[in-house]
Design an enzyme around this catalytic site. Structure first.
Site, PDB file in Angstrom:
ATOM      1  N   SER A 131     -99.460 116.977 -81.892  1.00  0.00           N
ATOM      2  CA  SER A 131     -98.796 115.689 -82.128  1.00  0.00           C
ATOM      3  C   SER A 131     -97.542 115.993 -82.946  1.00  0.00           C
ATOM      4  CB  SER A 131     -99.751 114.811 -82.926  1.00  0.00           C
ATOM      5  OG  SER A 131     -99.039 113.776 -83.583  1.00  0.00           O
TER       6      SER A 131
ATOM      7  N   TYR B 103    -105.723 112.987 -89.682  1.00  0.00           N
ATOM      8  CA  TYR B 103    -105.240 113.241 -88.304  1.00  0.00           C
ATOM      9  C   TYR B 103    -104.121 114.282 -88.322  1.00  0.00           C
ATOM     10  CZ  TYR B 103    -103.145 112.297 -83.702  1.00  0.00           C
ATOM     11  OH  TYR B 103    -102.618 112.406 -82.438  1.00  0.00           O
TER      12      TYR B 103
HETATM   13  N1  LIG Z   1    -100.838 108.511 -77.250  1.00  0.00           N
HETATM   14  C1  LIG Z   1     -99.953 109.089 -78.030  1.00  0.00           C
HETATM   15  O1  LIG Z   1     -98.879 108.519 -78.326  1.00  0.00           O
HETATM   16  C2  LIG Z   1    -100.222 110.468 -78.591  1.00  0.00           C
HETATM   17  C3  LIG Z   1     -99.210 111.068 -79.355  1.00  0.00           C
HETATM   18  C4  LIG Z   1     -99.443 112.342 -79.862  1.00  0.00           C
HETATM   19  C5  LIG Z   1    -100.623 112.985 -79.602  1.00  0.00           C
HETATM   20  N2  LIG Z   1    -101.590 112.371 -78.837  1.00  0.00           N
HETATM   21  C6  LIG Z   1    -102.821 113.122 -78.568  1.00  0.00           C
HETATM   22  O2  LIG Z   1    -103.098 113.067 -77.181  1.00  0.00           O
HETATM   23  C7  LIG Z   1    -104.512 113.155 -76.961  1.00  0.00           C
HETATM   24  C8  LIG Z   1    -104.959 112.017 -76.087  1.00  0.00           C
HETATM   25  O3  LIG Z   1    -104.718 110.821 -76.790  1.00  0.00           O
HETATM   26  P1  LIG Z   1    -104.707 109.376 -76.111  1.00  0.00           P
HETATM   27  O4  LIG Z   1    -103.538 108.695 -76.661  1.00  0.00           O
HETATM   28  O5  LIG Z   1    -104.901 109.500 -74.648  1.00  0.00           O
HETATM   29  O6  LIG Z   1    -106.003 108.747 -76.810  1.00  0.00           O
HETATM   30  P2  LIG Z   1    -107.105 107.717 -76.305  1.00  0.00           P
HETATM   31  O7  LIG Z   1    -106.526 106.805 -75.287  1.00  0.00           O
HETATM   32  O8  LIG Z   1    -107.692 107.160 -77.549  1.00  0.00           O
HETATM   33  O9  LIG Z   1    -108.149 108.658 -75.583  1.00  0.00           O
HETATM   34  C9  LIG Z   1    -108.880 109.587 -76.344  1.00  0.00           C
HETATM   35  C10 LIG Z   1    -109.952 110.183 -75.488  1.00  0.00           C
HETATM   36  O10 LIG Z   1    -110.738 111.036 -76.316  1.00  0.00           O
HETATM   37  C11 LIG Z   1    -112.108 110.712 -76.155  1.00  0.00           C
HETATM   38  N3  LIG Z   1    -112.868 110.938 -77.371  1.00  0.00           N
HETATM   39  C12 LIG Z   1    -112.621 110.417 -78.604  1.00  0.00           C
HETATM   40  N4  LIG Z   1    -113.592 110.790 -79.454  1.00  0.00           N
HETATM   41  C13 LIG Z   1    -114.459 111.560 -78.736  1.00  0.00           C
HETATM   42  C14 LIG Z   1    -115.674 112.213 -79.053  1.00  0.00           C
HETATM   43  N5  LIG Z   1    -116.236 112.128 -80.256  1.00  0.00           N
HETATM   44  N6  LIG Z   1    -116.307 112.912 -78.067  1.00  0.00           N
HETATM   45  C15 LIG Z   1    -115.787 112.984 -76.826  1.00  0.00           C
HETATM   46  N7  LIG Z   1    -114.646 112.362 -76.464  1.00  0.00           N
HETATM   47  C16 LIG Z   1    -113.994 111.653 -77.417  1.00  0.00           C
HETATM   48  C17 LIG Z   1    -112.106 109.237 -75.803  1.00  0.00           C
HETATM   49  O11 LIG Z   1    -113.322 108.899 -75.157  1.00  0.00           O
HETATM   50  P3  LIG Z   1    -113.871 107.389 -75.199  1.00  0.00           P
HETATM   51  O12 LIG Z   1    -112.808 106.568 -74.530  1.00  0.00           O
HETATM   52  O13 LIG Z   1    -115.148 107.472 -74.452  1.00  0.00           O
HETATM   53  O14 LIG Z   1    -114.024 107.053 -76.653  1.00  0.00           O
HETATM   54  C18 LIG Z   1    -110.890 109.135 -74.908  1.00  0.00           C
HETATM   55  O15 LIG Z   1    -111.226 109.496 -73.579  1.00  0.00           O
HETATM   56  C19 LIG Z   1    -105.150 113.173 -78.342  1.00  0.00           C
HETATM   57  O16 LIG Z   1    -105.410 114.493 -78.732  1.00  0.00           O
HETATM   58  C20 LIG Z   1    -104.059 112.581 -79.241  1.00  0.00           C
HETATM   59  O17 LIG Z   1    -104.183 113.028 -80.562  1.00  0.00           O
HETATM   60  C21 LIG Z   1    -101.406 111.135 -78.332  1.00  0.00           C
END
Ligand SMILES: NC(=O)c1ccc[n+]([C@@H]2O[C@H](COP(=O)([O-])OP(=O)(O)OC[C@H]3O[C@@H](n4cnc5c(N)ncnc54)[C@H](OP(=O)(O)O)[C@@H]3O)[C@@H](O)[C@H]2O)c1
Length: 245
Positions: A153, A166
């Site tokens: 991130s 985080y």
């Molecule tokens: N979106 C952004 O702007 C952004 C920016 C920088 C970095 N990131 C990174 O990108 C990655 C994806 O993020 P996202 O935005 O797509 O997030 P998201 O929509 O919240 O999705 C997160 C995923 O992780 C799964 N997860 C969470 N806790 C878990 C656990 N204990 N065991 C197994 N699975 C788990 C969730 O499953 P459930 O749905 O079943 O809970 C979901 O499928 C993350 O590493 C995040 O830090 C995102």
């Protein structure tokens, strides 16, 4: 966006595990990899979300995926070892792993960070990634050319007020990626990280509830980097954290 033009079938005959495949960026990566010919293994916490991605992949006529329901907050080392044995038993090798799942925890002043939430974030975002990588590397080494991709991130290389556990967990993620990349330099395994940048998902909405969602990238928009890192075109890339945007 990262400059890479995606060729159809570029991931044909590859087996790729995606964590957090039920929602957000992980869901889109699973659909995209399957569309490009990969057999995807969908790991995540909520079975219904994984089943929905599974159904969408089958309905589109892409290779049949596999589902691995696992809560990384509670999973043990043995769970990950069993997971690798099952994958290697079923597919013979693993060509790619996208370590995408993570949790945001809470955005709060450092002196008010809740101890339990701190530990939960470290468990899911750091310790579970360590156990997964440790268990999966032998499976990755069975492929001619394998790619291990961590997810960082913007706050994983520059700390930011209120991003507490985080932010610290993402610094650890980049460190882990670099350690593994250095150990396996000159091998068939490359290890890198992605920084997705602001992307319209549930996690982004939790961090920025008032934001205009149409002003930021969709998970689909950021796929060029995610595909590049899983394709053989990135064979020479190792130990880097690349920006998807
Ligand atoms: N979106 C952004 O702007 C952004 C920016 C920088 C970095 N990131 C990174 O990108 C990655 C994806 O993020 P996202 O935005 O797509 O997030 P998201 O929509 O919240 O999705 C997160 C995923 O992780 C799964 N997860 C969470 N806790 C878990 C656990 N204990 N065991 C197994 N699975 C788990 C969730 O499953 P459930 O749905 O079943 O809970 C979901 O499928 C993350 O590493 C995040 O830090 C995102």
């Amino acid at each position: 966006m990262f400059d890479y033009s995606i060729t159809p079938e570029i991931l044909a005959n590859k087996t790729i595990l995606i964590t957090g495949a039920g929602a957000g960026i992980g869901r889109q990566a699973a659909l995209t990899y399957a569309e490009l010919g990969a057999t995807v293994i969908l790991l995540g916490k909520t079975v219904a979300k994984l089943e929905s991605v599974y159904d969408e992949i089958l309905a589109s006529g892409y290779p049949e995926p596999a589902i691995v329901p696992l809560d990384m907050k509670g999973a043990s080392k043995q769970n990950y070892i069993d997971l690798t044995s099952t994958i290697v038993g079923q597919f013979g090798k693993l060509d790619g792993v996208l370590l995408n799942a993570s949790m945001l925890g809470e955005l709060t002043p450092f002196t008010q960070v809740n101890e339990q939430i701190w530990h939960d974030v470290m468990k899911v975002n750091v310790s579970a990634q360590f156990l997964l990588a440790q268990a999966l590397i032998p499976g990755l080494l069975k492929a001619d050319s394998a790619s291990l991709v961590f997810t960082s991130s913007g706050v994983g290389s520059k700390g930011k007020a209120y991003w507490g556990a985080y932010s610290v967990s993402k610094f650890a993620t980049e460190g882990m990626m670099q350690v593994i990349a250095d150990e396996y330099e000159n091998s068939s395994l490359r290890t890198n990280a992605v920084n997705p940048g602001a992307t319209n998902t549930n996690m982004r909405s939790s961090a920025y509830p008032a934001e205009n969602k149409s002003s930021i990238a969709s998970p689909e928009d950021i796929m060029p980097l995610y595909v590049y890192l899983m394709s053989d075109d990135s064979r020479a890339i190792n130990g880097q954290c690349l920006n998807a945007q």
